[in-house]
Design a protein around this motif. Structure first.
Motif, short mmCIF file in Angstrom:
data_model
loop_
_atom_site.label_atom_id
_atom_site.label_comp_id
_atom_site.label_asym_id
_atom_site.label_seq_id
_atom_site.Cartn_x
_atom_site.Cartn_y
_atom_site.Cartn_z
N ALA A 113 14.75 -2.69 10.69
CA ALA A 113 14.34 -3.23 9.39
C ALA A 113 13.92 -4.67 9.61
N LEU A 114 12.79 -5.04 9.03
CA LEU A 114 12.24 -6.39 9.23
C LEU A 114 12.14 -7.09 7.89
N ASP A 115 12.49 -8.36 7.89
CA ASP A 115 12.39 -9.16 6.68
C ASP A 115 10.96 -9.61 6.45
N ALA A 116 10.66 -9.93 5.21
CA ALA A 116 9.33 -10.42 4.85
C ALA A 116 8.99 -11.66 5.68
N ALA A 117 7.74 -11.73 6.11
CA ALA A 117 7.20 -12.89 6.84
C ALA A 117 7.95 -13.21 8.13
N GLY A 167 3.28 -9.23 2.35
CA GLY A 167 4.17 -10.30 1.90
C GLY A 167 5.59 -9.82 1.70
N ARG A 168 5.88 -8.66 2.23
CA ARG A 168 7.23 -8.07 2.09
C ARG A 168 7.73 -7.64 3.45
N GLY A 169 8.91 -7.12 3.48
CA GLY A 169 9.48 -6.63 4.73
C GLY A 169 8.92 -5.27 5.09
N GLN A 206 6.99 1.54 7.41
CA GLN A 206 7.01 1.63 5.94
C GLN A 206 7.01 0.24 5.34
N ASP A 207 6.25 0.08 4.26
CA ASP A 207 6.27 -1.18 3.54
C ASP A 207 6.26 -0.90 2.04
N ALA A 208 6.41 -1.93 1.26
CA ALA A 208 6.52 -1.77 -0.19
C ALA A 208 5.25 -2.16 -0.92
N ALA A 209 4.10 -2.05 -0.25
CA ALA A 209 2.82 -2.37 -0.89
C ALA A 209 2.30 -1.10 -1.54
N GLY A 210 2.80 -0.80 -2.71
CA GLY A 210 2.45 0.42 -3.41
C GLY A 210 0.96 0.54 -3.71
N ALA A 262 5.78 6.38 -3.85
CA ALA A 262 5.94 5.70 -5.14
C ALA A 262 6.30 4.23 -4.94
N ASP A 263 7.04 3.92 -3.88
CA ASP A 263 7.50 2.55 -3.65
C ASP A 263 6.76 1.85 -2.51
N GLY A 264 5.64 2.39 -2.07
CA GLY A 264 4.90 1.75 -0.99
C GLY A 264 4.12 2.76 -0.19
#
Length: 141
Positions: free
Chosen positions: A21-25, A70-72, A90-94, A129-131
């Protein structure tokens, strides 16, 4: 003493999986993912040439997820029993599907998906749905 179930023996599918798991930026984490993937592929007996390709393409997908959303991100790699390596990011850029860009000769970015398309045996994007999940596969056989 009873034998260990097959799922716990070295070399089984459960031992050919890598997760991060990677944090944003957190762009320095891209290097850490590359090193962990390289070590895992060596441990799994994947040929060096394939490991080079997997490391490059994984780096591109992770970097894209961190820079363009801009997210993890969540990184997963698995070597199947059929000697197929699948890497997912996986990312959260829906709803935002990554697009190939026409990069100029002097551009320092914009070629990542061109590399994935050229070097992977298969690749794609799955919207959720979430990315989204961007993935590629390489044959290790």
């Amino acid at each position: 003493m009873p034998e260990a179930p097959a799922a716990h023996l070295p070399g089984c599918a459960l031992h050919r999986r890598l997760h991060a798991a990677l944090d944003a930026a957190d762009l320095p984490a891209v290097g850490a993912v590359r090193r962990r993937l390289r070590a895992a592929l060596e441990h799994w007996g994947v040929p060096a040439e394939l490991a080079d390709t997997a490391e490059l393409l994984a780096s591109e997908l992770v970097t894209n997820a961190l820079v363009h959303t801009g997210r993890g991100a969540v990184f997963d790699a698995v070597l199947t029993d059929a000697a197929r390596l699948r890497v997912e990011v996986q990312d959260a850029a829906g709803g935002r599907v990554p697009n190939r860009r026409a990069a100029s000769e002097t551009a320092t970015s914009g070629r990542g998906l061109l590399l994935v398309e050229a070097l992977a045996d298969d690749w794609g994007v799955q919207l959720r749905a979430d990315g989204k999940t961007t993935w590629f596969e390489l044959s290790a056989a």
